[in-house]
Design a protein around this motif. Structure first.
Motif, short mmCIF file in Angstrom:
data_model
loop_
_atom_site.label_atom_id
_atom_site.label_comp_id
_atom_site.label_asym_id
_atom_site.label_seq_id
_atom_site.Cartn_x
_atom_site.Cartn_y
_atom_site.Cartn_z
N LYS A 45 -18.52 21.45 83.40
CA LYS A 45 -17.84 21.73 82.13
C LYS A 45 -16.65 20.80 81.91
CE LYS A 45 -19.09 26.63 82.47
NZ LYS A 45 -19.90 26.45 83.69
N ASN A 46 -16.02 20.38 82.98
CA ASN A 46 -14.91 19.42 82.90
C ASN A 46 -14.76 18.80 84.29
OD1 ASN A 46 -13.51 21.43 84.44
ND2 ASN A 46 -12.89 22.41 82.53
N GLY A 47 -13.68 18.08 84.52
CA GLY A 47 -13.47 17.48 85.83
C GLY A 47 -14.37 16.28 86.07
N ILE A 48 -14.83 16.13 87.31
CA ILE A 48 -15.61 14.95 87.71
C ILE A 48 -16.97 15.40 88.21
CG2 ILE A 48 -15.75 13.00 89.31
CD1 ILE A 48 -12.72 12.93 89.37
N CYS A 49 -18.02 14.78 87.69
CA CYS A 49 -19.39 15.03 88.12
C CYS A 49 -19.85 13.83 88.95
CB CYS A 49 -20.31 15.25 86.92
SG CYS A 49 -22.06 15.38 87.35
N VAL A 50 -20.28 14.05 90.19
CA VAL A 50 -20.76 12.97 91.05
C VAL A 50 -22.23 13.22 91.39
CG1 VAL A 50 -18.48 12.51 92.01
CG2 VAL A 50 -19.99 14.10 93.17
N ALA A 51 -23.01 12.16 91.44
CA ALA A 51 -24.44 12.26 91.72
C ALA A 51 -24.90 11.07 92.53
CB ALA A 51 -25.23 12.34 90.40
N ARG A 102 -6.21 6.42 85.26
CA ARG A 102 -7.04 6.71 84.08
C ARG A 102 -7.89 7.94 84.32
NH1 ARG A 102 -8.07 2.11 80.86
NH2 ARG A 102 -9.45 3.47 79.64
N LEU A 103 -8.39 8.09 85.55
CA LEU A 103 -9.20 9.27 85.87
C LEU A 103 -8.36 10.54 85.79
CD1 LEU A 103 -11.42 8.07 88.87
CD2 LEU A 103 -12.20 8.78 86.61
N ARG A 104 -7.15 10.50 86.36
CA ARG A 104 -6.27 11.67 86.33
C ARG A 104 -5.93 12.05 84.88
NH1 ARG A 104 -3.73 8.86 90.69
NH2 ARG A 104 -4.18 9.85 92.69
N GLU A 105 -5.67 11.04 84.09
CA GLU A 105 -5.34 11.28 82.69
C GLU A 105 -6.51 11.94 81.96
OE1 GLU A 105 -4.01 8.69 78.73
OE2 GLU A 105 -4.11 7.75 80.71
N GLU A 160 -9.92 11.15 95.31
CA GLU A 160 -8.47 11.12 95.50
C GLU A 160 -7.71 11.66 94.30
OE1 GLU A 160 -7.90 7.27 98.46
OE2 GLU A 160 -8.02 6.94 96.30
N VAL A 161 -8.43 11.96 93.23
CA VAL A 161 -7.79 12.39 91.99
C VAL A 161 -7.25 13.81 92.11
CG1 VAL A 161 -8.16 12.74 89.51
CG2 VAL A 161 -9.26 10.83 90.69
N GLY A 162 -7.87 14.62 92.97
CA GLY A 162 -7.43 16.00 93.12
C GLY A 162 -8.04 16.94 92.12
N SER A 163 -9.15 16.55 91.50
CA SER A 163 -9.80 17.39 90.49
C SER A 163 -11.00 18.09 91.11
CB SER A 163 -10.24 16.53 89.31
OG SER A 163 -11.01 17.29 88.40
N VAL A 164 -11.54 19.06 90.37
CA VAL A 164 -12.74 19.74 90.80
C VAL A 164 -13.91 18.75 90.76
CG1 VAL A 164 -13.14 20.55 88.43
CG2 VAL A 164 -14.29 21.68 90.34
N MET A 192 -16.92 21.99 93.93
CA MET A 192 -16.28 21.87 95.24
C MET A 192 -14.85 21.38 95.06
SD MET A 192 -19.47 20.16 97.38
CE MET A 192 -18.62 20.32 98.96
N TYR A 193 -13.97 21.83 95.95
CA TYR A 193 -12.56 21.48 95.89
C TYR A 193 -12.13 20.90 97.23
CZ TYR A 193 -12.66 24.56 91.80
OH TYR A 193 -12.98 25.14 90.59
N GLN A 194 -11.16 20.03 97.18
CA GLN A 194 -10.63 19.42 98.40
C GLN A 194 -9.74 20.41 99.13
OE1 GLN A 194 -8.55 15.75 97.72
NE2 GLN A 194 -8.33 15.29 99.90
N ARG A 195 -9.96 20.53 100.43
CA ARG A 195 -9.16 21.43 101.24
C ARG A 195 -7.78 20.83 101.51
NH1 ARG A 195 -14.20 22.14 105.38
NH2 ARG A 195 -15.52 23.47 104.05
N GLU A 196 -6.84 21.67 101.89
CA GLU A 196 -5.47 21.20 102.10
C GLU A 196 -5.37 20.21 103.26
OE1 GLU A 196 -2.91 24.50 102.58
OE2 GLU A 196 -3.17 25.27 100.53
N ASP A 197 -6.11 20.46 104.32
CA ASP A 197 -6.04 19.60 105.50
C ASP A 197 -7.18 18.57 105.53
OD1 ASP A 197 -7.99 21.50 105.75
OD2 ASP A 197 -7.71 21.77 107.92
#
Length: 473
Positions: free
Chosen positions: A264-270, A328-331, A364-368, A415-420
Protein backbone atom coordinates in the motif's frame (compact mmCIF):
# COMPACT_ATOMS: atom_id res chain seq x y z
CA UNK A 1 -7.86 -8.59 -63.74
CA UNK A 2 -10.63 -6.60 -62.09
CA UNK A 3 -12.36 -9.84 -61.12
CA UNK A 4 -9.14 -11.14 -59.52
CA UNK A 5 -8.68 -7.95 -57.53
CA UNK A 6 -12.28 -8.16 -56.38
CA UNK A 7 -11.81 -11.77 -55.22
CA UNK A 8 -8.61 -10.87 -53.38
CA UNK A 9 -10.23 -7.91 -51.65
CA UNK A 10 -13.27 -9.97 -50.61
CA UNK A 11 -11.04 -12.77 -49.30
CA UNK A 12 -8.89 -10.27 -47.42
CA UNK A 13 -11.91 -8.63 -45.84
CA UNK A 14 -13.30 -12.02 -44.81
CA UNK A 15 -10.01 -12.93 -43.10
CA UNK A 16 -9.32 -9.47 -41.70
CA UNK A 17 -12.72 -8.86 -40.13
CA UNK A 18 -12.49 -11.67 -37.50
CA UNK A 19 -8.89 -10.62 -36.78
CA UNK A 20 -9.95 -7.01 -36.09
CA UNK A 21 -12.93 -8.14 -34.02
CA UNK A 22 -10.63 -10.33 -31.92
CA UNK A 23 -8.20 -7.44 -31.49
CA UNK A 24 -10.92 -5.04 -30.35
CA UNK A 25 -12.35 -7.67 -27.97
CA UNK A 26 -8.93 -8.30 -26.37
CA UNK A 27 -8.23 -4.58 -25.87
CA UNK A 28 -11.72 -3.90 -24.51
CA UNK A 29 -11.60 -6.77 -21.99
CA UNK A 30 -8.11 -5.74 -20.90
CA UNK A 31 -9.19 -2.13 -20.41
CA UNK A 32 -11.97 -3.15 -18.00
CA UNK A 33 -9.84 -5.78 -16.24
CA UNK A 34 -11.96 -8.76 -17.32
CA UNK A 35 -11.09 -12.09 -18.90
CA UNK A 36 -13.16 -14.81 -20.53
CA UNK A 37 -10.73 -17.54 -19.45
CA UNK A 38 -9.53 -18.19 -23.01
CA UNK A 39 -5.84 -17.78 -22.13
CA UNK A 40 -6.02 -20.26 -19.26
CA UNK A 41 -7.82 -22.74 -21.50
CA UNK A 42 -5.14 -22.11 -24.12
CA UNK A 43 -2.42 -22.88 -21.54
CA UNK A 44 -4.14 -26.11 -20.45
CA UNK A 45 -4.37 -27.19 -24.11
CA UNK A 46 -0.67 -26.50 -24.56
CA UNK A 47 0.14 -28.69 -21.56
CA UNK A 48 -1.79 -31.55 -23.11
CA UNK A 49 0.10 -31.10 -26.40
CA UNK A 50 3.45 -30.96 -24.58
CA UNK A 51 2.62 -34.18 -22.74
CA UNK A 52 1.70 -35.87 -26.00
CA UNK A 53 4.99 -34.65 -27.51
CA UNK A 54 6.94 -36.00 -24.53
CA UNK A 55 5.43 -39.46 -24.90
CA UNK A 56 6.01 -39.46 -28.65
CA UNK A 57 9.67 -38.47 -28.19
CA UNK A 58 10.20 -41.22 -25.60
CA UNK A 59 8.60 -43.88 -27.79
CA UNK A 60 10.59 -42.75 -30.84
CA UNK A 61 13.87 -42.81 -28.91
CA UNK A 62 13.12 -46.28 -27.51
CA UNK A 63 12.30 -47.54 -31.02
CA UNK A 64 15.55 -46.11 -32.41
CA UNK A 65 17.55 -47.59 -29.54
CA UNK A 66 15.98 -50.99 -30.10
CA UNK A 67 16.78 -50.88 -33.81
CA UNK A 68 20.38 -49.89 -33.15
CA UNK A 69 20.81 -52.76 -30.66
CA UNK A 70 19.38 -55.23 -33.17
CA UNK A 71 21.84 -53.99 -35.82
CA UNK A 72 24.74 -54.40 -33.38
CA UNK A 73 23.67 -57.93 -32.44
CA UNK A 74 23.26 -58.90 -36.09
CA UNK A 75 26.69 -57.60 -37.04
CA UNK A 76 28.28 -59.25 -34.01
CA UNK A 77 26.74 -62.64 -34.79
CA UNK A 78 28.05 -62.50 -38.35
CA UNK A 79 31.63 -62.05 -37.11
CA UNK A 80 31.51 -65.07 -34.79
CA UNK A 81 31.15 -68.37 -36.65
CA UNK A 82 30.32 -71.74 -35.13
CA UNK A 83 33.91 -72.97 -35.58
CA UNK A 84 35.48 -69.90 -33.91
CA UNK A 85 35.26 -68.79 -30.32
CA UNK A 86 36.45 -65.53 -28.84
CA UNK A 87 38.39 -65.98 -25.64
CA UNK A 88 39.27 -62.87 -23.63
CA UNK A 89 42.40 -63.09 -21.54
CA UNK A 90 42.02 -62.24 -17.85
CA UNK A 91 42.51 -58.54 -17.08
CA UNK A 92 45.66 -57.68 -15.19
CA UNK A 93 46.34 -54.67 -13.05
CA UNK A 94 46.92 -51.59 -15.23
CA UNK A 95 45.55 -53.03 -18.47
CA UNK A 96 42.07 -52.87 -19.98
CA UNK A 97 41.53 -55.08 -23.04
CA UNK A 98 45.18 -54.90 -23.90
CA UNK A 99 45.05 -51.12 -23.97
CA UNK A 100 42.64 -50.88 -26.93
CA UNK A 101 39.99 -48.16 -27.25
CA UNK A 102 41.47 -45.97 -24.53
CA UNK A 103 40.82 -42.25 -24.79
CA UNK A 104 44.22 -41.43 -23.32
CA UNK A 105 47.36 -43.30 -24.43
CA UNK A 106 50.19 -43.28 -21.91
CA UNK A 107 53.86 -44.13 -22.29
CA UNK A 108 54.62 -47.06 -20.00
CA UNK A 109 57.94 -45.49 -19.07
CA UNK A 110 56.10 -42.46 -17.62
CA UNK A 111 53.72 -44.38 -15.38
CA UNK A 112 54.49 -43.66 -11.74
CA UNK A 113 53.83 -46.33 -9.13
CA UNK A 114 53.85 -45.86 -5.34
CA UNK A 115 57.16 -46.45 -3.57
CA UNK A 116 57.43 -49.36 -1.15
CA UNK A 117 56.79 -48.36 2.48
CA UNK A 118 59.85 -47.43 4.53
CA UNK A 119 60.31 -47.59 8.25
CA UNK A 120 61.06 -44.31 10.05
CA UNK A 121 62.55 -43.92 13.46
CA UNK A 122 60.52 -42.33 16.24
CA UNK A 123 62.90 -39.37 16.25
CA UNK A 124 62.32 -38.70 12.55
CA UNK A 125 58.56 -38.92 12.98
CA UNK A 126 58.67 -36.49 15.93
CA UNK A 127 60.79 -34.03 13.96
CA UNK A 128 58.37 -34.20 11.00
CA UNK A 129 55.34 -33.54 13.22
CA UNK A 130 57.06 -30.63 14.94
CA UNK A 131 57.92 -29.05 11.58
CA UNK A 132 54.38 -29.25 10.21
CA UNK A 133 52.37 -29.12 13.42
CA UNK A 134 50.28 -26.15 12.26
CA UNK A 135 49.38 -27.60 8.90
CA UNK A 136 47.73 -30.76 7.69
CA UNK A 137 47.18 -31.62 4.05
CA UNK A 138 43.51 -32.32 4.69
CA UNK A 139 43.01 -28.64 5.55
CA UNK A 140 43.03 -27.69 1.88
CA UNK A 141 40.67 -30.44 0.71
CA UNK A 142 37.52 -28.32 1.07
CA UNK A 143 39.10 -25.48 -0.92
CA UNK A 144 40.37 -27.85 -3.61
CA UNK A 145 36.91 -29.36 -3.86
CA UNK A 146 35.28 -25.91 -4.10
CA UNK A 147 37.81 -24.86 -6.73
CA UNK A 148 37.17 -27.93 -8.89
CA UNK A 149 33.41 -27.44 -8.58
CA UNK A 150 33.79 -23.77 -9.60
CA UNK A 151 35.82 -24.79 -12.66
CA UNK A 152 33.24 -27.37 -13.73
CA UNK A 153 30.20 -25.20 -12.98
CA UNK A 154 30.28 -22.19 -10.68
CA UNK A 155 27.22 -20.78 -8.96
CA UNK A 156 27.38 -17.39 -10.69
CA UNK A 157 27.70 -17.81 -14.46
CA UNK A 158 25.20 -20.69 -14.54
CA UNK A 159 22.57 -18.25 -13.23
CA UNK A 160 22.84 -16.15 -16.40
CA UNK A 161 21.99 -18.89 -18.87
CA UNK A 162 18.51 -19.94 -19.92
CA UNK A 163 16.84 -22.45 -17.63
CA UNK A 164 16.96 -25.98 -19.05
CA UNK A 165 13.65 -27.73 -19.70
CA UNK A 166 13.01 -31.38 -18.89
CA UNK A 167 10.61 -31.69 -21.83
CA UNK A 168 10.56 -30.01 -25.25
CA UNK A 169 7.91 -27.29 -25.60
CA UNK A 170 7.71 -27.42 -29.42
CA UNK A 171 9.62 -24.15 -29.83
CA UNK A 172 12.25 -23.87 -32.55
CA UNK A 173 14.88 -22.80 -29.97
CA UNK A 174 16.47 -26.23 -29.65
CA UNK A 175 19.41 -27.99 -31.28
CA UNK A 176 18.30 -31.54 -30.57
CA UNK A 177 16.17 -31.93 -33.71
CA UNK A 178 13.09 -33.11 -31.82
CA UNK A 179 10.85 -31.52 -34.45
CA UNK A 180 12.03 -34.14 -36.97
CA UNK A 181 12.04 -37.20 -34.72
CA UNK A 182 8.63 -38.32 -36.05
CA UNK A 183 6.13 -37.12 -38.62
CA UNK A 184 3.55 -36.44 -35.88
CA UNK A 185 5.85 -34.03 -34.04
CA UNK A 186 6.87 -32.43 -37.33
CA UNK A 187 3.21 -31.74 -38.09
CA UNK A 188 2.64 -30.30 -34.60
CA UNK A 189 5.77 -28.15 -34.79
CA UNK A 190 4.84 -26.74 -38.22
CA UNK A 191 1.32 -25.96 -37.01
CA UNK A 192 2.69 -24.25 -33.90
CA UNK A 193 5.23 -22.32 -35.98
CA UNK A 194 2.47 -21.00 -38.24
CA UNK A 195 0.24 -20.03 -35.28
CA UNK A 196 3.01 -18.25 -33.36
CA UNK A 197 4.62 -16.33 -36.24
CA UNK A 198 1.68 -15.66 -38.58
CA UNK A 199 -1.19 -15.21 -36.14
CA UNK A 200 -0.05 -14.53 -32.57
CA UNK A 201 2.97 -12.36 -33.41
CA UNK A 202 1.10 -9.82 -35.64
CA UNK A 203 -1.75 -9.69 -33.14
CA UNK A 204 0.61 -9.14 -30.20
CA UNK A 205 2.65 -6.54 -32.06
CA UNK A 206 -0.45 -4.47 -32.79
CA UNK A 207 -1.57 -4.74 -29.15
CA UNK A 208 1.90 -3.69 -27.95
CA UNK A 209 2.00 -0.61 -30.21
CA UNK A 210 -1.50 0.41 -29.18
CA UNK A 211 -0.71 -0.20 -25.50
CA UNK A 212 2.41 1.98 -25.56
CA UNK A 213 0.56 4.78 -27.35
CA UNK A 214 -2.45 4.53 -25.01
CA UNK A 215 -0.26 4.51 -21.89
CA UNK A 216 1.69 7.56 -23.04
CA UNK A 217 -1.50 9.45 -23.91
CA UNK A 218 -3.43 8.56 -20.74
CA UNK A 219 -0.61 9.34 -18.31
CA UNK A 220 0.04 12.63 -20.08
CA UNK A 221 -3.65 13.59 -19.69
CA UNK A 222 -3.66 12.54 -16.01
CA UNK A 223 -0.71 14.88 -15.53
CA UNK A 224 -2.96 17.87 -16.19
CA UNK A 225 -5.26 16.99 -13.29
CA UNK A 226 -4.56 18.94 -10.09
CA UNK A 227 -2.97 16.94 -7.25
CA UNK A 228 -5.76 15.44 -5.15
CA UNK A 229 -7.21 12.14 -4.01
CA UNK A 230 -9.12 12.00 -7.30
CA UNK A 231 -5.85 12.20 -9.28
CA UNK A 232 -4.35 9.39 -7.18
CA UNK A 233 -7.38 7.20 -7.81
CA UNK A 234 -7.45 8.09 -11.52
CA UNK A 235 -3.73 7.37 -11.89
CA UNK A 236 -4.13 3.94 -10.29
CA UNK A 237 -6.98 3.03 -12.62
CA UNK A 238 -5.16 4.28 -15.72
CA UNK A 239 -1.95 2.48 -14.75
CA UNK A 240 -3.62 -0.89 -14.17
CA UNK A 241 -5.70 -0.51 -17.34
CA UNK A 242 -2.77 0.37 -19.62
CA UNK A 243 -0.41 -2.26 -18.26
CA UNK A 244 -3.23 -4.80 -18.48
CA UNK A 245 -3.46 -4.06 -22.21
CA UNK A 246 0.31 -4.38 -22.58
CA UNK A 247 0.26 -7.75 -20.79
CA UNK A 248 -1.94 -9.11 -23.60
CA UNK A 249 0.95 -8.46 -25.98
CA UNK A 250 2.76 -11.44 -24.45
CA UNK A 251 -0.36 -13.51 -23.67
CA UNK A 252 0.46 -13.36 -19.97
CA UNK A 253 -1.35 -15.64 -17.55
CA UNK A 254 -0.67 -14.32 -14.04
CA UNK A 255 -1.83 -15.83 -10.77
CA UNK A 256 -1.65 -13.54 -7.73
CA UNK A 257 -1.50 -15.10 -4.27
CA UNK A 258 -2.18 -13.59 -0.82
CA UNK A 259 -3.53 -10.29 -2.12
CA UNK A 260 -4.23 -9.18 1.43
CA UNK A 261 -0.46 -8.47 1.63
CA UNK A 262 -0.46 -6.26 -1.45
CA UNK A 263 1.81 -3.19 -0.92
CA UNK A 264 0.00 0.00 0.00
CA UNK A 265 2.97 2.31 0.60
CA UNK A 266 6.63 2.10 1.55
CA UNK A 267 9.04 -0.02 -0.50
CA UNK A 268 8.19 -3.13 -2.51
CA UNK A 269 11.15 -5.42 -3.31
CA UNK A 270 11.05 -8.42 -5.67
CA UNK A 271 13.39 -10.88 -7.32
CA UNK A 272 14.41 -9.86 -10.85
CA UNK A 273 14.15 -12.12 -13.88
CA UNK A 274 13.13 -9.83 -16.70
CA UNK A 275 12.19 -6.24 -17.60
CA UNK A 276 8.60 -7.45 -17.80
CA UNK A 277 8.64 -7.96 -14.02
CA UNK A 278 7.42 -4.36 -13.84
CA UNK A 279 4.62 -5.17 -16.28
CA UNK A 280 3.59 -8.26 -14.29
CA UNK A 281 3.32 -6.34 -11.01
CA UNK A 282 1.76 -3.17 -12.48
CA UNK A 283 -1.17 -5.20 -13.83
CA UNK A 284 -2.42 -5.61 -10.25
CA UNK A 285 -1.25 -2.48 -8.43
CA UNK A 286 0.10 1.01 -9.00
CA UNK A 287 3.79 1.56 -8.19
CA UNK A 288 6.31 4.32 -8.43
CA UNK A 289 9.47 3.43 -10.30
CA UNK A 290 13.08 4.40 -9.73
CA UNK A 291 15.79 4.43 -12.37
CA UNK A 292 18.12 6.34 -14.63
CA UNK A 293 16.79 9.15 -16.79
CA UNK A 294 16.88 8.40 -20.54
CA UNK A 295 16.46 10.39 -23.73
CA UNK A 296 14.59 9.67 -26.96
CA UNK A 297 11.36 7.71 -26.95
CA UNK A 298 12.07 6.16 -23.56
CA UNK A 299 12.57 9.67 -22.18
CA UNK A 300 9.15 10.70 -23.49
CA UNK A 301 7.71 7.61 -21.84
CA UNK A 302 9.39 8.45 -18.52
CA UNK A 303 8.21 12.05 -18.58
CA UNK A 304 4.65 10.95 -19.30
CA UNK A 305 4.74 8.55 -16.32
CA UNK A 306 6.25 11.24 -14.09
CA UNK A 307 3.37 13.62 -14.88
CA UNK A 308 0.81 11.14 -13.59
CA UNK A 309 2.70 9.68 -10.62
CA UNK A 310 5.72 10.59 -8.44
CA UNK A 311 8.44 8.42 -10.00
CA UNK A 312 12.14 8.92 -9.24
CA UNK A 313 14.46 9.39 -12.23
CA UNK A 314 18.15 10.10 -11.75
CA UNK A 315 20.81 11.52 -14.00
CA UNK A 316 23.75 9.24 -14.72
CA UNK A 317 26.02 11.26 -12.41
CA UNK A 318 23.48 11.15 -9.55
CA UNK A 319 23.06 7.39 -9.55
CA UNK A 320 26.57 6.99 -8.07
CA UNK A 321 25.69 9.23 -5.13
CA UNK A 322 24.20 6.77 -2.65
CA UNK A 323 23.24 9.47 -0.15
CA UNK A 324 21.24 11.34 -2.81
CA UNK A 325 19.39 8.14 -3.74
CA UNK A 326 18.66 7.37 -0.08
CA UNK A 327 17.36 10.89 0.54
CA UNK A 328 15.02 10.71 -2.44
CA UNK A 329 13.73 7.35 -1.23
CA UNK A 330 13.12 8.66 2.30
CA UNK A 331 11.34 11.68 0.91
CA UNK A 332 9.09 9.46 -1.21
CA UNK A 333 8.13 6.93 1.47
CA UNK A 334 7.55 9.67 4.08
CA UNK A 335 4.43 10.74 2.17
CA UNK A 336 1.69 8.13 2.82
CA UNK A 337 -0.23 9.31 -0.26
CA UNK A 338 2.56 8.25 -2.61
CA UNK A 339 2.28 4.80 -4.21
CA UNK A 340 4.72 2.12 -3.00
CA UNK A 341 8.03 2.32 -4.82
CA UNK A 342 9.09 -0.80 -6.71
CA UNK A 343 12.76 -1.85 -6.41
CA UNK A 344 14.70 -4.88 -7.65
CA UNK A 345 17.63 -5.05 -5.18
CA UNK A 346 19.58 -7.64 -7.22
CA UNK A 347 20.35 -4.97 -9.80
CA UNK A 348 20.43 -7.48 -12.69
CA UNK A 349 18.30 -10.22 -14.23
CA UNK A 350 18.69 -13.79 -12.89
CA UNK A 351 17.49 -16.84 -14.82
CA UNK A 352 14.37 -17.71 -12.79
CA UNK A 353 16.18 -20.35 -10.71
CA UNK A 354 17.84 -18.32 -7.94
CA UNK A 355 17.89 -15.15 -5.91
CA UNK A 356 21.28 -13.43 -5.64
CA UNK A 357 22.66 -10.76 -3.31
CA UNK A 358 20.35 -7.84 -2.47
CA UNK A 359 21.93 -4.38 -2.45
CA UNK A 360 21.50 -2.84 0.98
CA UNK A 361 20.55 0.69 -0.23
CA UNK A 362 16.78 0.21 -0.14
CA UNK A 363 17.02 -1.43 3.31
CA UNK A 364 18.78 1.55 4.90
CA UNK A 365 15.81 3.89 4.50
CA UNK A 366 14.06 2.55 7.59
CA UNK A 367 10.72 2.03 5.86
CA UNK A 368 8.41 -0.96 5.78
CA UNK A 369 9.45 -3.55 3.19
CA UNK A 370 6.88 -5.51 1.18
CA UNK A 371 8.54 -8.64 -0.27
CA UNK A 372 7.17 -10.08 -3.51
CA UNK A 373 8.21 -13.40 -5.07
CA UNK A 374 7.86 -13.91 -8.84
CA UNK A 375 8.24 -17.33 -10.45
CA UNK A 376 7.80 -17.93 -14.20
CA UNK A 377 6.77 -21.22 -15.78
CA UNK A 378 9.51 -21.87 -18.39
CA UNK A 379 7.47 -24.48 -20.26
CA UNK A 380 5.60 -21.83 -22.24
CA UNK A 381 8.38 -19.28 -22.77
CA UNK A 382 11.67 -18.24 -21.23
CA UNK A 383 11.14 -14.87 -19.53
CA UNK A 384 14.80 -14.44 -18.56
CA UNK A 385 16.58 -11.59 -20.38
CA UNK A 386 20.24 -12.33 -21.09
CA UNK A 387 21.28 -8.72 -21.74
CA UNK A 388 24.81 -9.73 -22.76
CA UNK A 389 23.42 -11.89 -25.57
CA UNK A 390 20.18 -10.27 -26.73
CA UNK A 391 19.19 -6.66 -27.25
CA UNK A 392 15.88 -5.35 -25.93
CA UNK A 393 14.29 -5.60 -29.40
CA UNK A 394 15.44 -9.22 -29.79
CA UNK A 395 14.16 -10.03 -26.33
CA UNK A 396 10.71 -8.55 -26.99
CA UNK A 397 10.59 -10.43 -30.30
CA UNK A 398 11.29 -13.71 -28.49
CA UNK A 399 8.61 -12.91 -25.92
CA UNK A 400 6.00 -12.21 -28.60
CA UNK A 401 6.83 -15.39 -30.51
CA UNK A 402 6.68 -17.65 -27.44
CA UNK A 403 3.58 -19.59 -26.55
CA UNK A 404 2.76 -17.45 -23.51
CA UNK A 405 4.23 -15.97 -20.34
CA UNK A 406 2.84 -17.82 -17.34
CA UNK A 407 3.87 -16.85 -13.82
CA UNK A 408 2.89 -16.82 -10.17
CA UNK A 409 3.20 -13.79 -7.88
CA UNK A 410 3.19 -14.10 -4.10
CA UNK A 411 2.59 -11.05 -1.90
CA UNK A 412 4.39 -11.70 1.38
CA UNK A 413 3.64 -10.08 4.76
CA UNK A 414 5.38 -6.72 5.37
CA UNK A 415 8.74 -6.87 7.12
CA UNK A 416 10.47 -4.37 9.40
CA UNK A 417 14.10 -3.93 10.37
CA UNK A 418 14.89 -5.07 13.89
CA UNK A 419 16.65 -2.77 16.34
CA UNK A 420 19.81 -4.87 16.53
CA UNK A 421 19.79 -5.76 12.82
CA UNK A 422 22.07 -4.22 10.20
CA UNK A 423 20.86 -3.29 6.72
CA UNK A 424 22.84 -6.20 5.22
CA UNK A 425 21.28 -8.74 7.57
CA UNK A 426 17.84 -7.28 6.96
CA UNK A 427 18.36 -7.57 3.20
CA UNK A 428 19.49 -11.20 3.56
CA UNK A 429 16.45 -12.00 5.70
CA UNK A 430 14.08 -10.56 3.09
CA UNK A 431 15.94 -12.36 0.32
CA UNK A 432 15.64 -15.73 2.06
CA UNK A 433 11.88 -15.25 2.51
CA UNK A 434 11.42 -14.48 -1.19
CA UNK A 435 13.59 -17.44 -2.23
CA UNK A 436 11.71 -19.86 0.01
CA UNK A 437 8.28 -18.77 -1.22
CA UNK A 438 9.24 -18.80 -4.91
CA UNK A 439 11.07 -22.12 -4.74
CA UNK A 440 14.34 -20.40 -5.72
CA UNK A 441 17.92 -21.07 -4.65
CA UNK A 442 19.17 -18.52 -2.11
CA UNK A 443 22.69 -17.41 -3.12
CA UNK A 444 25.03 -14.95 -1.43
CA UNK A 445 26.88 -13.93 -4.61
CA UNK A 446 26.58 -10.49 -6.19
CA UNK A 447 24.89 -10.63 -9.58
CA UNK A 448 27.27 -7.95 -10.89
CA UNK A 449 30.02 -10.60 -10.98
CA UNK A 450 28.86 -11.41 -14.51
CA UNK A 451 30.21 -8.00 -15.57
CA UNK A 452 33.10 -7.26 -13.17
CA UNK A 453 35.83 -9.24 -11.43
CA UNK A 454 35.61 -10.27 -7.80
CA UNK A 455 36.55 -7.50 -5.38
CA UNK A 456 39.89 -7.64 -3.60
CA UNK A 457 38.26 -7.66 -0.17
CA UNK A 458 36.30 -10.81 -1.09
CA UNK A 459 39.54 -12.64 -1.85
CA UNK A 460 41.10 -11.37 1.37
CA UNK A 461 38.05 -12.55 3.29
CA UNK A 462 38.56 -16.08 1.98
CA UNK A 463 42.24 -15.94 2.95
CA UNK A 464 41.35 -14.77 6.45
CA UNK A 465 38.83 -17.57 6.80
CA UNK A 466 41.42 -20.16 5.73
CA UNK A 467 43.94 -18.73 8.23
CA UNK A 468 41.35 -18.82 11.00
CA UNK A 469 40.60 -22.50 10.32
CA UNK A 470 44.29 -23.36 10.42
CA UNK A 471 44.68 -21.66 13.81
CA UNK A 472 41.61 -23.43 15.16
CA UNK A 473 42.97 -26.79 14.11
Amino acid sequence: MALMLTIVSITGSILLTPFLMLLVCIIFLASIGKSLGVRRLYVKTLLMIFEYGRKDIESSLKHRKKESLEDIDEGYSEEITSSEKLVNPPLTNGFVNGGRNNLISRDEGLIFVPEPPTTKTEEAIKEHKEKYKDFDLSNVFEYVKAGVEAIIEDQVTSRFEAEELKNWNLLIRTNRGYEFISWKLTFLWLGGFFIRYFFLFPLRLIICCFGVFWLTLCTALVGYVKPSDFKTMLNKYVSIMCFGILSRAISSVITYHNEENKPKNGICVANHTSPIDVLILMCDNCYSLIGQRHGGFLGIFQRALARASPHIWFERSETRDRSAVANRLREHVSNPKNPPILIFPEGTCINNTSVMQFKKGSFEVGSVIYPVAIKYDPRFGDAFWNSSRYSMVQYLYMMMTSWAIVCDVWYLPPMYQREDESAINFANRVKSVIAKQGGLVDLMWDGQLKRVKAKKEWKERQQEEFSRRLQAD
